[in-house]
Enzyme design. Structure first.
Site, PDB file in Angstrom:
ATOM      1  N   HIS A 407     -62.070  72.475  35.829  1.00 18.64           N
ATOM      2  CA  HIS A 407     -61.679  71.513  36.862  1.00 18.64           C
ATOM      3  C   HIS A 407     -60.388  70.796  36.488  1.00 18.64           C
ATOM      4  CE1 HIS A 407     -62.135  68.603  40.115  1.00 18.64           C
ATOM      5  NE2 HIS A 407     -61.791  67.678  39.233  1.00 18.64           N
ATOM      6  N   GLU A 408     -60.297  70.322  35.263  1.00 21.12           N
ATOM      7  CA  GLU A 408     -59.120  69.532  34.894  1.00 21.12           C
ATOM      8  C   GLU A 408     -57.866  70.387  34.821  1.00 21.12           C
ATOM      9  OE1 GLU A 408     -59.527  66.579  35.308  1.00 21.12           O
ATOM     10  OE2 GLU A 408     -61.687  66.413  35.086  1.00 21.12           O
ATOM     11  N   HIS A 411     -56.298  71.076  38.144  1.00 18.39           N
ATOM     12  CA  HIS A 411     -55.394  70.074  38.694  1.00 18.39           C
ATOM     13  C   HIS A 411     -53.929  70.434  38.453  1.00 18.39           C
ATOM     14  CE1 HIS A 411     -57.878  66.968  40.391  1.00 18.39           C
ATOM     15  NE2 HIS A 411     -58.653  66.925  39.316  1.00 18.39           N
ATOM     16  N   GLU A 430     -58.404  66.038  44.587  1.00 19.63           N
ATOM     17  CA  GLU A 430     -59.720  66.366  44.034  1.00 19.63           C
ATOM     18  C   GLU A 430     -60.442  67.435  44.851  1.00 19.63           C
ATOM     19  OE1 GLU A 430     -60.446  65.566  41.223  1.00 19.63           O
ATOM     20  OE2 GLU A 430     -59.468  63.677  40.741  1.00 19.63           O
ATOM     21  N   TYR A 497     -64.135  64.631  46.770  1.00 20.23           N
ATOM     22  CA  TYR A 497     -64.319  65.908  46.089  1.00 20.23           C
ATOM     23  C   TYR A 497     -65.118  66.879  46.966  1.00 20.23           C
ATOM     24  CZ  TYR A 497     -63.223  63.549  41.571  1.00 20.23           C
ATOM     25  OH  TYR A 497     -62.637  62.863  40.532  1.00 20.23           O
TER      26      TYR A 497
END
Length: 657
Positions: A407-408, A411, A430, A497
């Site tokens: 997920h990070e 980004h 998000e 999200y």
């Protein structure tokens, strides 16, 4: 939820049917075709700067900020002291008499506006201490200029206005601040077995964005994230010699800060798909793992075409790395730094494997990773992203660690490459990232951790469609187009999200199909890479590229939290004979419309699926679908795979008595 591709296949079996006829609407229906399909008004207008196709217009412009930064971290006092030179270019058609900078560290002051909007942080600091603000003229001479701090912003008053269409200036700022302690929110210092770990972000005064939508966008930093200009960064961090620094971009002086052995291992990692140890757990406590004893070392990094940089620093770091394989033969380097106690094959021992796989997948599927290095850093920032580096929790293990790393680093695409305004439109950050995570979960190691089931995508751990139906049924829930700072913490994940991500799943799998959606999203990313798209740019681009008028979807899903409720009302043989086929009456009972699948089941157990397009509801509230066949129909079901957020599934199936 089933694997997305399977969901799509199950719901896209298209069979021809006989002509259908309309029936009167039920009195209790909330659905109004004239409201659902009314002409849609986009949040932002089309102009010469932003075209009606969702692309940058012929007069599109964007300002630029390049940074040269030197800073020193003193672990004993937790002080960061630095100075920076900002080379700022005004490409706008406007002359600028002031500049605005963002001072995010002021968020940690007791009197910060953000201190009155949420419970974080748990430790306060004095924020920035600005020493000097100076303007450099064309001859290199510097003069002090007036400046004014307002909460997390600083206004710099220019003695001579900065000219439009390419005017440039160099601003010098000297500053210092105290790193907030565990947990500061997105930047902090936290303990480990072999020394403190510093996660240093939002650490230098940063230029605010001046754009064609608002002029200076000076929304204060409360808790929502960032909106920053792009440019090139050249920065140097001086730390005690026993510390390792992992920073955004490329380390340009490895011969000064690494041992010969570490440099050789890094070169090996650049050629290796398997993880290579750069600094082993055993070496963390060995003085020989550093090129000198005592004093300080300065780590020098460069990063191009980025909106920010961040770094982690600690004497406790284990360090490993592996090659990232990019499209068309390109490569980058995946690296992880973490304390000894976080290691092991069930935990951070696989972190670089996860990082490499996610970066390779996103690069193949959407857009090539543009920077030379991608870094995981372990600390107590449970999951926080910056260009080229992510801060992930040092206690995460297994599927949770894979989830947060994917997920990070995701980004990197949203919003580090596609630079949407996180401070106002968190759903474009998000939500888009959570969406691409869904498919990465299936891609990693043949679905080792699939399906994605975290609090961001399926808060209750069940079917995502049923989970989102609960969210949008809450009358207090904000809409996606509400400002990010107006979204209460209770709804931040479910809306910004989860609802945003599920909207893209619906768009891809139910509304336009991956064969049109995927190329359109790839072109959107490439078109807006290192630029600032608005919500309307995304809406217009997807309509233009997929060939669909989607105003009804933008209105119902993004502008409102409209609910969806379809029902099967009646089943009857045509002309009284099943051999002539069946008439199935379906109804749209609530405000949201979506295309769906009608499944009829015959007496012998066989089934037939018929796709019901969204246009069915442009003039009708109820519709009689004539389904060709020769057998008795025993039941009919709308949305048989539970792919849609239906508010009442009890009325989705009707059985023939």
């Amino acid at each position: 939820m089933k694997k997305p591709a399977v969901l799509l296949a199950a719901s896209a079996t298209l069979l021809l049917a006989a002509a259908a006829t309309a029936a009167p609407a039920p009195a209790a229906a909330k659905f109004d075709p004239l409201q659902a399909f009314a002409p849609y008004s986009y949040p932002q207008p089309a102009t010469a700067y932003r075209s009606a196709s969702g692309r940058p217009g012929p007069l599109f412009w964007q300002n630029r900020a390049d940074y040269t930064i030197t800073a020193t971290l003193d672990p004993a006092t937790r002080q960061v002291r630095g100075s920076e030179v900002i080379s700022y270019t005004n490409h706008s058609p406007d002359t600028l008499d002031v500049l605005w900078l963002q001072l995010d560290q002021n968020r940690y002051r007791r009197d910060a506006r953000g201190a009155f909007t949420s419970k974080f942080p748990t430790e306060f600091t004095d924020g920035y201490r600005i020493a000097t603000v100076e303007l450099e003229d064309a001859h290199g001479k510097r003069q002090a200029v007036p400046w004014l701090v307002s909460d997390t912003r600083m206004q710099v008053q220019l003695p001579v206005a900065l000219q439009s269409n390419g005017g440039n200036l160099r601003l010098h700022v000297a500053w210092s601040y105290t790193v907030p302690g565990e947990f500061g929110g997105r930047t902090d210092v936290n303990p480990s077995q072999n020394g403190e770990i510093f996660e240093v972000a939002q650490w230098y005064p940063r230029m605010a964005v001046y754009d064609d939508l608002r002029g200076w966008d000076t929304a204060p930093y409360l808790n929502s994230e960032f909106y920053l200009e792009y440019g090139d960064f050249d920065y140097a961090i001086t730390v005690p010699s026993e510390m390792i620094v992992a920073g955004s971009g490329e380390l340009v002086n490895p011969e000064e800060v690494l041992t010969k052995t570490e440099r050789e291992r890094l070169e090996q990692a650049r050629r290796s798909d398997a993880t290579v140890m750069i600094r082993t757990p055993e070496e963390v406590t060995q003085p020989s793992s550093r090129p000198k004893q005592g004093g300080t070392l300065t780590w020098h990094f460069r990063m191009q075409d980025t909106r920010d940089v961040a770094f982690g620093a600690s004497k406790a770091f284990v360090w490993d790395a592996a090659r990232i394989n990019l499209p068309q033969g390109g490569t980058a380097l995946a690296m992880s730094v973490y304390p000894v106690e976080s290691g092991g094959k069930e935990a951070w021992g696989r972190a670089t494997e996860y990082l490499k796989a996610a970066t390779e997948y996103f690069s193949r599927q959407w857009y090539p990773y543009p920077w030379p290095v991608a870094i995981n850093e372990a600390g107590t920032a449970g999951g926080m992203e910056y260009p080229g580096i992510t801060f992930d929790h040092k206690l995460a293990r297994g599927s949770k660690l894979h989830m947060v790393i994917a997920h990070e680093i995701g980004h990197s695409w949203f919003p580090m490459i596609v630079g949407s305004n996180e401070r106002r439109d968190a759903w474009m950050d998000e939500g888009f990232n959570t969406f691409i995570d869904v498919y990465e979960d299936y891609a990693f190691n043949n679905g080792e951790y699939a399906p994605k089931r975290d609090s961001e995508y399926a808060p209750g751990g069940g079917n995502p469609a049923e989970e989102i139906a609960k969210v949008i049924a809450d009358p207090a829930a904000p809409t996606l187009l509400n400002g990010a700072d107006m979204v209460a913490e209770k709804y931040r994940h479910p809306i910004s999200y989860f609802k945003s991500a599920f909207g893209l799943v619906l768009l891809r799998e139910q509304i336009v199909g991956p064969e049109r959606f995927d190329p359109a999203l790839r072109r959107y990313i490439a078109t807006w890479a290192f630029k600032h798209p608005s919500p309307s740019d995304f809406f217009r681009f997807m309509e233009s590229e997929t060939g669909e008028d989607l105003g009804w979807f933008w209105r119902g899903w993004y502008e409102h939290n409209w609910q969806f409720d379809m029902a099967v009302r009646k089943i009857a043989p045509i002309d009284g004979h099943w051999s002539h086929g069946a008439e199935v009456t379906i109804a749209n009972l609530d405000q949201l419309v979506l295309p769906t699948t009608l499944r009829v089941t015959y007496a012998d157990g066989s089934t037939r699926d018929l796709r019901v397009p969204v246009e069915t509801w442009q003039q009708h509230r109820e519709y009689v679908v004539r389904v060709a066949g020769t057998q008795k129909v025993v039941s009919a079901t709308i949305d048989p795979t539970h792919a849609l957020p239906d508010a009442q599934r009890a009325n989705n199936t009707l059985r023939v008595k």
